[in-house]
Write a protein that holds these residues in place. Sequence first.
Motif, PDB file in Angstrom:
ATOM      1  N   GLN A 176       0.825  -1.193   0.000  1.00  0.00           N
ATOM      2  CA  GLN A 176       0.000   0.000   0.000  1.00  0.00           C
ATOM      3  C   GLN A 176       0.859   1.242   0.000  1.00  0.00           C
ATOM      4  N   ALA A 203      -7.277   8.989  -6.047  1.00  0.00           N
ATOM      5  CA  ALA A 203      -7.542   7.603  -6.425  1.00  0.00           C
ATOM      6  C   ALA A 203      -6.236   6.814  -6.515  1.00  0.00           C
ATOM      7  N   LYS A 204      -5.221   7.410  -7.141  1.00  0.00           N
ATOM      8  CA  LYS A 204      -3.937   6.716  -7.244  1.00  0.00           C
ATOM      9  C   LYS A 204      -3.367   6.443  -5.863  1.00  0.00           C
ATOM     10  N   GLN A 211      -4.778   5.629  -3.300  1.00  0.00           N
ATOM     11  CA  GLN A 211      -5.444   4.552  -2.572  1.00  0.00           C
ATOM     12  C   GLN A 211      -5.304   3.203  -3.267  1.00  0.00           C
ATOM     13  N   GLN A 212      -4.365   3.076  -4.172  1.00  0.00           N
ATOM     14  CA  GLN A 212      -4.259   1.812  -4.898  1.00  0.00           C
ATOM     15  C   GLN A 212      -3.997   0.632  -3.968  1.00  0.00           C
ATOM     16  N   LYS A 213      -4.756  -0.431  -4.202  1.00  0.00           N
ATOM     17  CA  LYS A 213      -4.647  -1.619  -3.356  1.00  0.00           C
ATOM     18  C   LYS A 213      -3.981  -2.778  -4.087  1.00  0.00           C
ATOM     19  N   ARG A 214      -3.526  -2.514  -5.268  1.00  0.00           N
ATOM     20  CA  ARG A 214      -2.998  -3.604  -6.063  1.00  0.00           C
ATOM     21  C   ARG A 214      -1.602  -3.988  -5.591  1.00  0.00           C
TER      22      ARG A 214
END
Lengths: 228, 819
Positions: A3, A128-129, A131-134
């Motif tokens: 994260q 949005a970027k 919060q990336q969960k990938r």
Amino acid sequence: MTQKIFFLTILSIFTTMPVLAGQVFILNGVVSEVDGQPVKGADVLAYHSKNVKKPADFSSNRTGSDGTYKLALPAGHYWLVAIYRHDGRKFGPLGLEDKHSGSAMEIDVGADEDLELDFTVMGLRDAAKNQQKRNISLVRVSGKIVDEDGDPIAMAYVMADNVKQFKEMPKYISAWTTKDGKYSLYMPKGSFYLGAAYGFPPNADYILSHELILTSDKDDADIILPDK
Amino acid sequence: MIFGNKFSCLVGLLACLIITGTAYGRVLTTDEVWHGDVTLADDVLIPAGITLTILPGTNIKITPAENTKIDPEYLSRRTEILVRGKLQAQGTPSQPIAFFLGIAGDWAGIIIDAGEANLAHCQIHGAENSIYVLGGVLNGRDLDISQNHYGIIAHGWDSQVDLNRVTIKDNDYGLVAFNKARIKRHETTIENNHKKNFWSSKAPFVKIAPKLYELPALKLTKVYKNETINGLVIWRDRIRVDGQVRIAPKGRLIIMPGTVVEFSKNDTNGDGIGENGLLVQGGFIAKGTPDKPIIFRSAQKNPAMGDWDSVNILGSDQSRNLIEFCQFEDAYRALHFHFSNVAVDNVILRHNYRGLQFQESLVEIRNNQFYRNKSAVQCRDSEGIFKDNQVFDNINGINFFRQNLTVSGNITANNSWEGMRVREGETIVKKNIMVGNRFGLLVADAVFGQFNNNLIAANMENGLALKNIDHLKISGNAVLGNGLNGITVRDSRGEITANMTANNGERGIAVMSFIGAVSGNNIIDNGLYAMGLDGGENINAPDNWWGGADMDKAIFDRHDDPDLGLVNYEPQAETPLLFIWPVSTIPVNLTWTGLLQIQEVVTVNEGATLSVKAGTKVQFAKDAGLSVLGAIWGQGEADNRILFTSILQSGSNEWGEISLTHALGSYFNNCDFTHASWGVHCHYTNLFVNFCRFMDSGGGFRFRSGPVDIRNSLFTRNHIGLRAFMVTADIHQNTFKDNEIGIFVRKKGSGIKIYQNNFINNERYNIRVGDFDEEDVDARHNWWDGANPLDKFFDGRRDSGLGKVIYKPELDKALELAF
């Protein structure tokens, strides 16, 4: 799951100035973008209550090209936000092109200290970027399953493995396609073989024929699947 | 007998757990008695079969709590007493029972969820809803209900409330009945409630067909107890899980199409909830197909909600896990992901305490159905897509907290509480439908995100509620026909623009406190006020279309109450503002008004009626149109017509058609249809058309079956004015003028009666009989423009295999018809 976590940086610098009745303290710092670039034309706003959706009780000077601001505050408890309005307005509602520092920062001003407080502002895309969960060690492979005429195929899937002929099951399997034929896989970087099929499970003697070397996301990995 | 009752009661009490002092929140597992001073520090659940007795004189002090976490068996974010069993709280005049707050805040109240509460001489204060009956029974006697947000709410036909000598006052709302709840009152006093003493509201039932996957009986292939799967394991046929099966980080479980996974019930702590389930830390592929789905269900002979725990996927993000064409039922928390990468497609989640929960995950959730769960979806801190799902008939619909999700194309309907709640995060909510819920869409504490182009309609209370938002532009939403207010705004800043807010019960937009602009909206035909203030700040609301309302009456502000701010509504838009219709489905009764643009084919669902108000102008894009499976009422007036036309308005075939199929009860009065491929295309519908004009189109009106009655209408400058195929119809008092073909009777012409019409200057034929129509067409008593009628017929006189137009007697002069 790796994260990215977004922090506002707060640095306190203590000074030796004595506290006097009615004394004004100087809050200063830098307003910057997510990537660290200073923001010109931002305001830092201070409020006496947590309702920061109203005209501010105190406002900084507008930041210059180095993103720095100064805000004079009497001793007290404050909620602060930084706002950048793309059209230079000082007041009024925020739009999607504007940037905001997110939830208000709560601080005490007083005693024998001045404060240095930096803000990071962002618009929707930045947020949005952020919060990336990938899992960033994986790459995303996507494309379409199409027939020999290039038309998309529904209810098929893509599979991938490190070897052409997998044992029992391929390591990576996509979801069923819908009428647009689109699929996606999340895989580590490296060399893989891809194939597509209609029925699940795939035939035991299936040969994955499309070789792919993955170093980053790939969004055009279309696969031709002959008619049933 | 009296002694017997007392004795029984004493024995009963001895058999119970007796609580005084702090009663920490929990699920009761045995009958329990409270007395003395009790502090309620968290939620309490009385399950079915359990009784909580509260003795006279008990003081229950509630510690309020509101957080983002709700365990699936509970319903509210606040502290609650949830009754699924029985609550006996029978105070006396000298020893009443009090439920009150220990410190400031509020608590949820007593929620009866298919349980029973018998309350006497109780005082209930400081709650969101002092008593909420959500199915079940409330017998209330000598109650004092005050200083709550809502007094008593009874919700649904299966809620039965009997009140005797109950006082409900000084709440915001007094007694509320939703969806035909049954309430009896005797000597009740309901007064001085701040907003309403009585209120009833009914949401339309939105018809969504629940899907159900089924499989034939399968042989049991393996039984698992508590064990761990390492390596690749494949499940097929029928699997029973009698424990907790863990798929280790290097393990991989693949479930074949057509498999049933059954979980036996194992409830070690007696809370009524089973603990068997799957814990996936490795890979998980459950790849069903439409013909061979995978079913996860209870193994109990009589399955019940909560019989088994969950498919938990935790820390599994090394590839994407797949759950496709599956069905999950009777679980506690059917699907649960944490720190995982998961796609969920075409899955049915039904009759679970919670359908889907995820945190810190990358997800794609598409095309699923969630129905009859206590809560359908709850998630936080995740990224991905939530698209084209149907969430209906649950208590709580969707709850997103701190998400980075794109939420589009979903429908939330008939949920008892919220359709969708979004708090914090960067959620994009667009082109969704929220209908028939208690609340439509609630947005709170959001700084980033988009909430645009949604249909929020026919919810019982508020449509769109914005609380503590900033940096947002709320635009393009259709907020229509909600029971109370369309949009409510509190402690917010942003822009509210280009929305359609109409036909809501009280206020189009209700503003408590707001900094920003309300502009470019259509705010019309709302019950009490177009805009009403509830705070002292002035509101800028220029350039809105207010429907020509008397603004003194349409605005509630300082002119009505000196403590309120002013609404600055000048300048006003002088004509309706263009509103782009946001979604492709109309699932409930709605009214269109103003100036609308339609960009796709919009379907009016079976059971829904689209009313089009007089004066409305509807512009269609290329290939756009309406498909009416319910009904359409075109309510034009002679001097205030309705126009269905194209955006360009330059030639024919510039948009599709208004198609009606089994659209019983539809009608068009004083409507104009221009520049269409076909103005109206009607199948198996009894349609009435009166004073309409069909102009400049490929075709004016075509239909099959009927019965159709078309009168007083004009068909002009079309390729074909009217086309009939195997119909029953009366066509009379119309004018067919300057078309290439006036009427084309495609087949079975004997059911059509064409009389008292003018046929003027139609280029090729006034009436053409279809190539395979052997039946005569009755067209007597019409005016043929003074020419030889036979010159403009194509019938059996030109092609011997066809029927003939029976045209004598003719009218000797043109009818005077006004359009």
